[in-house]
Design an enzyme around this catalytic site. Structure first.
Site, mmCIF file in Angstrom:
data_model
loop_
_atom_site.group_PDB
_atom_site.id
_atom_site.type_symbol
_atom_site.label_atom_id
_atom_site.label_comp_id
_atom_site.label_asym_id
_atom_site.label_seq_id
_atom_site.Cartn_x
_atom_site.Cartn_y
_atom_site.Cartn_z
ATOM 1 C CG ASN A 109 -1.977 -1.081 1.147
ATOM 2 O OD1 ASN A 109 -2.576 -1.298 0.100
ATOM 3 N ND2 ASN A 109 -2.182 -1.781 2.251
ATOM 4 C CB ILE A 110 4.249 2.021 -1.181
ATOM 5 C CG1 ILE A 110 4.288 1.372 -2.575
ATOM 6 C CG2 ILE A 110 4.809 1.090 -0.140
ATOM 7 C CD1 ILE A 110 5.691 1.037 -3.043
ATOM 8 N N GLY A 111 1.173 3.308 -2.412
ATOM 9 C CA GLY A 111 0.592 4.389 -3.191
ATOM 10 C C GLY A 111 0.858 4.348 -4.679
ATOM 11 C CB THR A 113 -3.013 1.873 -7.538
ATOM 12 O OG1 THR A 113 -2.475 0.577 -7.816
ATOM 13 C CG2 THR A 113 -4.299 2.059 -8.324
ATOM 14 C CE LYS A 134 -1.738 -4.719 -11.411
ATOM 15 N NZ LYS A 134 -0.642 -3.854 -10.922
ATOM 16 C CG ASP A 151 -4.272 -1.807 -8.539
ATOM 17 O OD1 ASP A 151 -4.975 -1.429 -7.581
ATOM 18 O OD2 ASP A 151 -3.148 -2.316 -8.400
ATOM 19 C CD GLU A 212 -0.607 -0.206 -10.758
ATOM 20 O OE1 GLU A 212 -0.889 0.897 -10.259
ATOM 21 O OE2 GLU A 212 -1.232 -1.240 -10.515
ATOM 22 N N GLY A 213 3.203 -1.250 -13.331
ATOM 23 C CA GLY A 213 4.046 -2.437 -13.361
ATOM 24 C C GLY A 213 3.415 -3.666 -12.724
#
Length: 233
Positions: A109-111, A113, A134, A151, A212-213
């Site tokens: 949850n490090i942001g 997205t 994605k 996401d 997004e990776g």
């Protein structure tokens, strides 16, 4: 960064800088958009992080699954051009097994997205066509419409162009594991040709495309190819 010079009060980055291949450029861009007296606050991982995980992976294959984190001296040198305060914190966290460690890394949850959504909205506000996607997602939920990734659904709600889910997330897997393993378990191979086709299909209809990776620059996408090798080709 899609911002004018000296227009931002605070730039905040939490555990994202390590994914950049050019920390000096990131710092330069951050200071460019900061107002006089603005503040840049960031945290990142340095060389030696997750070394135990890399050792565990060596028992499975010869891929390098852990990023080449910058040394403390390299980070310090990049910051030396600016007024800064650099502090370090060595922390050990213990897990019962490798599965719990991998699960926590996935769910940090490090942001990531949230950041993609914010950038996407900013580009659209400036009158540009923008799409976030994605291409590969594991750990998808089963729904009456098929496998879905949260996401990807968030991106669809913001994207300036309405597209079917299969265009935003063409490779969706149920098993919450590395894509190259999930694809074998679900008999759905990820090949370079199809991945590139999906990327090109989106890029030709938009001004900005944000991808997004899938968990890291060195994640295997099949048994013979890792993510970074596909992007270079």
């Amino acid at each position: 960064m899609p911002f004018l010079n000296q227009t931002i009060d605070i730039v905040f980055s939490n555990l994202a800088l390590q994914w950049s291949q050019n920390i000096s450029q990131v710092l330069s861009e951050s200071y460019r958009i900061l107002k006089p007296g603005g503040v840049l606050v960031l945290s990142t991982l340095a060389h030696g992080s997750l070394s135990e995980l890399q050792q565990a992976w060596r028992n499975i294959d010869n891929y390098k699954h852990i990023n080449n984190f910058l040394s403390l001296s390299a980070i310090s040198n990049a910051c030396s051009l600016y007024r800064h305060h650099l502090s370090t914190n060595l922390k050990y966290i213990y897990y019962e097994n490798i599965q719990k460690l991998l699960h926590e890394i996935r769910d940090t949850n490090i942001g990531k997205t949230l950041s993609v959504c914010a950038i996407l909205q900013s580009i659209i506000r400036h009158g540009k066509r923008a799409i976030a996607c994605k291409l590969i997602a594991s750990g998808c939920k089963k729904t009456k419409y098929g496998l879905r990734n949260n996401d990807a659904i968030k991106f669809m709600k913001i994207n300036s162009i309405n597209l079917p889910y299969s265009d935003i997330n063409p490779f969706a897997f149920f098993h919450a594991t590395s894509p190259h393993i999930a694809s074998v378990q679900e008999n759905y191979k990820i090949c370079k040709k199809d991945l590139s086709f999906s990327l090109n299909k989106l890029s030709c209809i938009t001004d900005w495309l944000i991808v997004e990776g899938i968990g890291g620059w060195f994640v295997p996408i099949n048994m013979n190819l890792i993510y970074s090798q596909w992007r270079k080709k």
